[in-house]
Write a protein that holds these residues in place. Structure first.
Motif, PDB file in Angstrom:
ATOM      1  N   ALA A 137      35.277  80.899  75.009  1.00  0.00           N
ATOM      2  CA  ALA A 137      36.131  81.272  73.803  1.00  0.00           C
ATOM      3  C   ALA A 137      34.735  80.818  72.842  1.00  0.00           C
ATOM      4  O   ALA A 137      34.276  79.983  73.044  1.00  0.00           O
ATOM      5  N   SER A 138      34.634  82.145  72.017  1.00  0.00           N
ATOM      6  CA  SER A 138      33.647  82.094  70.849  1.00  0.00           C
ATOM      7  C   SER A 138      34.146  82.150  69.486  1.00  0.00           C
ATOM      8  O   SER A 138      35.093  83.163  69.223  1.00  0.00           O
ATOM      9  N   ALA A 139      34.357  82.049  68.353  1.00  0.00           N
ATOM     10  CA  ALA A 139      34.263  81.990  66.991  1.00  0.00           C
ATOM     11  C   ALA A 139      35.530  81.934  66.821  1.00  0.00           C
ATOM     12  O   ALA A 139      36.077  81.938  65.583  1.00  0.00           O
ATOM     13  N   TRP A 140      36.108  80.848  67.583  1.00  0.00           N
ATOM     14  CA  TRP A 140      38.056  79.980  67.161  1.00  0.00           C
ATOM     15  C   TRP A 140      38.637  78.936  68.180  1.00  0.00           C
ATOM     16  O   TRP A 140      37.520  79.033  69.494  1.00  0.00           O
ATOM     17  N   ALA A 141      38.609  78.605  67.025  1.00  0.00           N
ATOM     18  CA  ALA A 141      39.188  76.956  67.895  1.00  0.00           C
ATOM     19  C   ALA A 141      40.877  76.814  67.610  1.00  0.00           C
ATOM     20  O   ALA A 141      41.891  77.143  66.043  1.00  0.00           O
ATOM     21  N   PRO A 142      41.519  76.276  68.451  1.00  0.00           N
ATOM     22  CA  PRO A 142      43.028  75.549  67.776  1.00  0.00           C
ATOM     23  C   PRO A 142      42.971  75.534  66.889  1.00  0.00           C
ATOM     24  O   PRO A 142      44.455  75.491  66.365  1.00  0.00           O
ATOM     25  N   VAL A 143      42.347  74.570  66.819  1.00  0.00           N
ATOM     26  CA  VAL A 143      42.429  73.794  65.031  1.00  0.00           C
ATOM     27  C   VAL A 143      40.882  73.238  64.415  1.00  0.00           C
ATOM     28  O   VAL A 143      40.037  73.751  65.393  1.00  0.00           O
ATOM     29  N   GLY A 144      40.750  73.910  63.244  1.00  0.00           N
ATOM     30  CA  GLY A 144      40.293  73.974  61.994  1.00  0.00           C
ATOM     31  C   GLY A 144      39.126  75.489  62.136  1.00  0.00           C
ATOM     32  O   GLY A 144      37.994  75.582  61.246  1.00  0.00           O
ATOM     33  N   PHE A 145      39.979  76.666  62.289  1.00  0.00           N
ATOM     34  CA  PHE A 145      40.124  77.707  61.924  1.00  0.00           C
ATOM     35  C   PHE A 145      40.584  78.215  60.817  1.00  0.00           C
ATOM     36  O   PHE A 145      41.771  78.594  61.328  1.00  0.00           O
ATOM     37  N   ALA A 146      39.580  78.976  60.006  1.00  0.00           N
ATOM     38  CA  ALA A 146      40.675  79.400  58.996  1.00  0.00           C
ATOM     39  C   ALA A 146      40.853  80.986  59.001  1.00  0.00           C
ATOM     40  O   ALA A 146      41.202  81.610  58.758  1.00  0.00           O
ATOM     41  N   ARG A 147      42.745  80.780  59.185  1.00  0.00           N
ATOM     42  CA  ARG A 147      43.512  81.577  59.948  1.00  0.00           C
ATOM     43  C   ARG A 147      44.040  82.354  58.510  1.00  0.00           C
ATOM     44  O   ARG A 147      44.812  82.025  58.082  1.00  0.00           O
ATOM     45  N   PRO A 148      44.336  83.957  58.904  1.00  0.00           N
ATOM     46  CA  PRO A 148      44.417  84.465  57.984  1.00  0.00           C
ATOM     47  C   PRO A 148      45.855  84.578  57.039  1.00  0.00           C
ATOM     48  O   PRO A 148      47.093  84.153  58.027  1.00  0.00           O
ATOM     49  N   THR A 149      46.649  84.657  56.572  1.00  0.00           N
ATOM     50  CA  THR A 149      48.011  84.936  56.357  1.00  0.00           C
ATOM     51  C   THR A 149      48.641  86.123  56.050  1.00  0.00           C
ATOM     52  O   THR A 149      47.491  87.644  56.317  1.00  0.00           O
ATOM     53  N   VAL A 150      49.540  86.419  56.080  1.00  0.00           N
ATOM     54  CA  VAL A 150      50.001  87.594  55.929  1.00  0.00           C
ATOM     55  C   VAL A 150      50.499  88.563  53.972  1.00  0.00           C
ATOM     56  O   VAL A 150      49.328  89.665  54.259  1.00  0.00           O
ATOM     57  N   GLU A 151      49.337  87.152  53.270  1.00  0.00           N
ATOM     58  CA  GLU A 151      49.563  87.675  52.419  1.00  0.00           C
ATOM     59  C   GLU A 151      47.736  88.846  52.264  1.00  0.00           C
ATOM     60  O   GLU A 151      47.368  89.126  51.580  1.00  0.00           O
ATOM     61  N   HIS A 152      46.658  88.493  53.282  1.00  0.00           N
ATOM     62  CA  HIS A 152      45.561  88.456  53.110  1.00  0.00           C
ATOM     63  C   HIS A 152      45.817  89.851  53.657  1.00  0.00           C
ATOM     64  O   HIS A 152      45.042  90.740  53.506  1.00  0.00           O
ATOM     65  N   ALA A 153      46.260  90.109  55.113  1.00  0.00           N
ATOM     66  CA  ALA A 153      46.796  91.542  55.525  1.00  0.00           C
ATOM     67  C   ALA A 153      47.292  92.165  54.685  1.00  0.00           C
ATOM     68  O   ALA A 153      46.568  94.012  54.919  1.00  0.00           O
TER      69      ALA A 153
END
Length: 250
Positions: A118-134
Motif C-alpha cells: 500500500a502506497s500513499a494511503w492509510a486507513p487513518v490519517g489520510f485527507a479523504r476528499p469530499t463530494v464537494e471537492h469532486a
C-alpha cells in the motif's frame, strides 16, 4: 463485462511464477506504472487494474459507489486467478481499493493475495476528499489538486491531458468520499510506502497499517510528495518484488 476488461495487459505472462496486480490512483489508468514492466524480474507478471470510465473503458460509467465497485471488481478478477501466488500494489485510491478487495476476498474464503503493498494511503490519517471537492467548478478543483499534490503537475499543466482525466477523477473523488473504514484486520501481510512530504498524510498516518494486518512487514519512506514513486520507481519496484518473492515462499 468480461474479466479481461479489468486488466491491462489482459493476460499474465505464462512463464512467470508470480503475479502482481497494480491499482492506480484517482483519475488514472496505468500511466504511473509505465516503467514497472521493464523493471520487474521475469518471474513476476504485472497487470494494471483498469476501472470503468478511463482508457479503453472510457465509454463505461465510472463508479461512485464504493461497495458496488468492490463487488464488480471481485466478480471480474476472480475468474482470472489461476493458482499462481499473486499480490496487490495500490497507490493512493488504489491502495484503498486493494485493501477493501482483500477484505472481500478473505470474507468469501477465497485464496487471498500473498501480499498487499500500500502506497500513499492509510486507513487513518489520510485527507479523504469530499463530494464537494469532486463537484466544485473546474478552477477550484484544479487549485485543490495542485495544493494537495493529488494529481501530477505534468497532467495539470497539459490542457489536453487534464480534460481527458477530469471526468474520471471527479467520479473517483466521489468514490473515495463514499468509502467507510471499519477497522478490519486482514490476514494478508502488508508492506507500506510513502513520500516524506506527502500533504495528504497526517504525521504518523502510515503507522495505522500495523494493527490492520496479522503480519506487518514495515514501512518504507522516500523523499518526495504524494507522487514520490514516479521519482523512486526502481526503489519501490525492487522492494515490492523482494517482498512478493518472500511472501510466496512455501
Amino acid at each position: 463485462m468480461s474479466s479481461a476488461g479489468w486488466l491491462q495487459p489482459a493476460e499474465a505472462a505464462a512463464e512467470a511464477d508470480l503475479r502482481l496486480l497494480l491499482f492506480p490512483p484517482a483519475g488514472a489508468g496505468g500511466t504511473v506504472f509505465r516503467d514497472w514492466f521493464g523493471l520487474l524480474p521475469r518471474d513476476v507478471a504485472a497487470q494494471v487494474v483498469t476501472l470503468p470510465g478511463r482508457l479503453d473503458r472510457r465509454s463505461e460509467p465510472a463508479h461512485t459507489d464504493f461497495g458496488v465497485l468492490v463487488d464488480a471488481l471481485w466478480a471480474g478478477l476472480e475468474p482470472e486467478l489461476d493458482g499462481r501466488p499473486y499480490a496487490f500494489f495500490g497507490h493512493s485510491m488504489g491502495a484503498m481499493i486493494a485493501y477493501a478487495l482483500t477484505q472481500a476476498i478473505e470474507r468469501e474464503g477465497a485464496d487471498p493475495p500473498v501480499l498487499l503493498a500500500a502506497s500513499a494511503w492509510a486507513p487513518v490519517g489520510f485527507a479523504r476528499p469530499t463530494v464537494e471537492h469532486a463537484r466544485q467548478p473546474e478552477p477550484g478543483l484544479i487549485a485543490w489538486l495542485r495544493d494537495t499534490g493529488s494529481l501530477p503537475e505534468e497532467i495539470i499543466a497539459d490542457p489536453g491531458a487534464l480534460a481527458m482525466v477530469l471526468p474520471a477523477l471527479r467520479a473517483d473523488l466521489e468514490l473515495c468520499a463514499d468509502y467507510t473504514d471499519d477497522d478490519t484486520v486482514i490476514d494478508c501481510p502488508v508492506v507500506t510506502y510513502s513520500g516524506r512530504l506527502d500533504p495528504l498524510l497526517a504525521p504518523g498516518a502510515m503507522d495505522s497499517w500495523a494493527p490492520r494486518t496479522a503480519k506487518h512487514l514495515g514501512h518504507r519512506e522516500f523523499p518526495g510528495h504524494h507522487f514520490y514513486l514516479i521519482d523512486h520507481t526502481i526503489g519501490v519496484v525492487t522492494d515490492v518484488a523482494g517482498n512478493l518473492r518472500a511472501a510466496a515462499r512455501p
